[in-house]
Scaffold this active site. Structure first.
Site, PDB file in Angstrom:
ATOM      1  CE  LYS A   1       3.367   3.331   3.155  1.00 35.52           C
ATOM      2  NZ  LYS A   1       3.552   3.484   4.586  1.00 35.52           N
TER       3      LYS A   1
ATOM      4  CG  LEU B   1       8.577   2.610   4.442  1.00 39.65           C
ATOM      5  CD1 LEU B   1       8.227   1.355   3.647  1.00 39.65           C
ATOM      6  CD2 LEU B   1       7.331   3.412   4.720  1.00 39.65           C
TER       7      LEU B   1
ATOM      8  CD  GLU C   1      10.574   2.083  10.006  1.00 38.43           C
ATOM      9  OE1 GLU C   1      10.331   3.042   9.270  1.00 38.43           O
ATOM     10  OE2 GLU C   1      10.428   0.902   9.629  1.00 38.43           O
TER      11      GLU C   1
ATOM     12  CE1 TYR D   1       1.259  -0.185   4.349  1.00 41.42           C
ATOM     13  CE2 TYR D   1       0.220   1.963   4.292  1.00 41.42           C
ATOM     14  CZ  TYR D   1       1.059   1.065   4.907  1.00 41.42           C
ATOM     15  OH  TYR D   1       1.709   1.413   6.060  1.00 41.42           O
TER      16      TYR D   1
HETATM   17  C1  LIG Z   1       6.890   2.278   9.373  1.00 42.13           C
HETATM   18  C2  LIG Z   1       6.943   3.564   8.632  1.00 42.13           C
HETATM   19  N1  LIG Z   1       8.114   4.222   8.554  1.00 42.13           N
HETATM   20  C3  LIG Z   1       8.218   5.409   7.911  1.00 42.13           C
HETATM   21  C4  LIG Z   1       7.120   5.998   7.296  1.00 42.13           C
HETATM   22  C5  LIG Z   1       7.262   7.306   6.567  1.00 42.13           C
HETATM   23  O1  LIG Z   1       7.122   7.136   5.185  1.00 42.13           O
HETATM   24  P1  LIG Z   1       6.719   8.323   4.246  1.00 42.13           P
HETATM   25  O2  LIG Z   1       7.692   9.449   4.534  1.00 42.13           O
HETATM   26  O3  LIG Z   1       6.920   7.792   2.867  1.00 42.13           O
HETATM   27  O4  LIG Z   1       5.322   8.687   4.518  1.00 42.13           O
HETATM   28  C6  LIG Z   1       5.886   5.340   7.335  1.00 42.13           C
HETATM   29  C7  LIG Z   1       4.725   5.933   6.689  1.00 42.13           C
HETATM   30  O5  LIG Z   1       3.641   5.464   6.724  1.00 42.13           O
HETATM   31  C8  LIG Z   1       5.800   4.080   8.017  1.00 42.13           C
HETATM   32  O6  LIG Z   1       4.637   3.411   8.069  1.00 42.13           O
END
Ligand SMILES: Cc1ncc(COP(=O)(O)O)c(C=O)c1O
Length: 289
Positions: A149, A205, A181, A35
């Protein structure tokens, strides 16, 4: 947060009430899908290309064949905003699963992937951006491939809920003492003018906003060091902040009830927030041309 009436289902558009899913659907039964959440400001996408590229990387990593090319999907997603006459701050949620088939762990043969995308309002959380948020720390119990993701978010859901139950906004995750994270955002520590964050390995991620934070830091001449910091380093941090498409660049002022530095958002975090603001304006122009 209301959902706009027109949604994208497979490669076409329909009213949201027309979306009917069979109960034997691989996303529902196995979390067998991927997603994205894409931010919208004033009716225009922010970081559309980055999110669509990541969706394709995630799908490829789990061997899901999407129904469209990268370029086709971007055009369809732009059309989705137009059809909904989207003009405010919001987000698009989109997901692709391996498809609908009788339940069996083995991939079904010759089944098209399922896809849908919908638009929602998402006002910016100005007060949090201004004052900062509190977080907890939690052990990172997720699998090795967090760069994908995937829909399998149970550990993230449990961590976020634990944060909420303790009156906090986010849970900072750590594996073997090293901060990876957060449950739904990337996290950074500032010490002596340097920004530290976990390297973009398979264990986190690779946030689209993280990529921009790295660029902002570079433009501002602030060293961006991809080195995991320890949970124990947090109490000595000068600043701490998070990033994600919904959180933006968000100061953290408390961790596990301990105040970070002065308990106020720090100067480097503020500079990055300003850079984010400018970037949103610049990138929006690209998409509204
Ligand atoms: C686990 C995780 N880390 C980091 C992020 C940040 O990602 P992004 O900057 O692409 O929104 C998300 C965003 O949903 C996330 O679910």
């Amino acid at each position: 947060m209301s959902v706009y009436p027109i949604i994208m289902a497979q490669k076409s558009f329909t009213h949201k009430d027309n979306l009917n899913y069979p109960f034997e659907e691989r996303g529902l039964q196995f979390g067998d899908g991927v997603y994205e959440v894409i931010r919208i400001y004033d009716g225009a996408y922010y970081l559309l290309e980055e999110h669509v590229d990541r969706l394709f990387r995630s799908a490829e990593a789990v061997k899901i064949k999407l129904l469209f090319t990268n370029e086709e999907l971007k055009a369809l997603l732009l059309d989705l905003l137009k059809r909904n006459e989207m003009k405010t701050d919001g987000k698009v949620y989109l997901q692709a699963t391996r498809g609908s088939a009788p339940r069996d762990h083995v991939f079904p043969a010759n089944i098209p992937a399922n896809f849908y995308a919908y638009v929602q309002d998402q006002p910016r959380h100005s007060e949090k951006l201004e004052k900062g948020v509190s977080t907890i720390t939690q052990r990172d119990i997720r699998w090795e491939n967090c760069y994908i993701k995937s829909l399998n978010l149970l550990p993230n859901v449990l961590a976020k809920q634990a944060a909420k139950e303790q009156g906090c906004y986010e849970a900072i995750l750590h594996k073997d003492g090293v901060v990876t994270e957060c449950s739904s955002s990337n996290v950074y520590l500032v010490k002596n003018g340097n920004i530290y964050t976990h390297p973009a390995t398979k264990g986190i991620l690779h946030g689209c906003v993280r990529m921009r934070v790295e660029k902002f830091a570079h433009d501002l001449d602030i060293p961006f060091i991809e080195e995991g910091f320890a949970v124990e380093d947090i109490e000595m941090a000068d600043e701490l902040f998070l990033s994600s498409s919904t959180s933006e660049v968000l100061p953290v002022i408390k961790v596990d009830n301990q105040q970070i530095a002065t308990g106020k958002p720090g100067a480097i975090t503020r500079k990055l927030q300003e850079a984010y603001e400018a970037d949103v304006k610049q990138r929006q122009i690209q998409f509204t041309k």
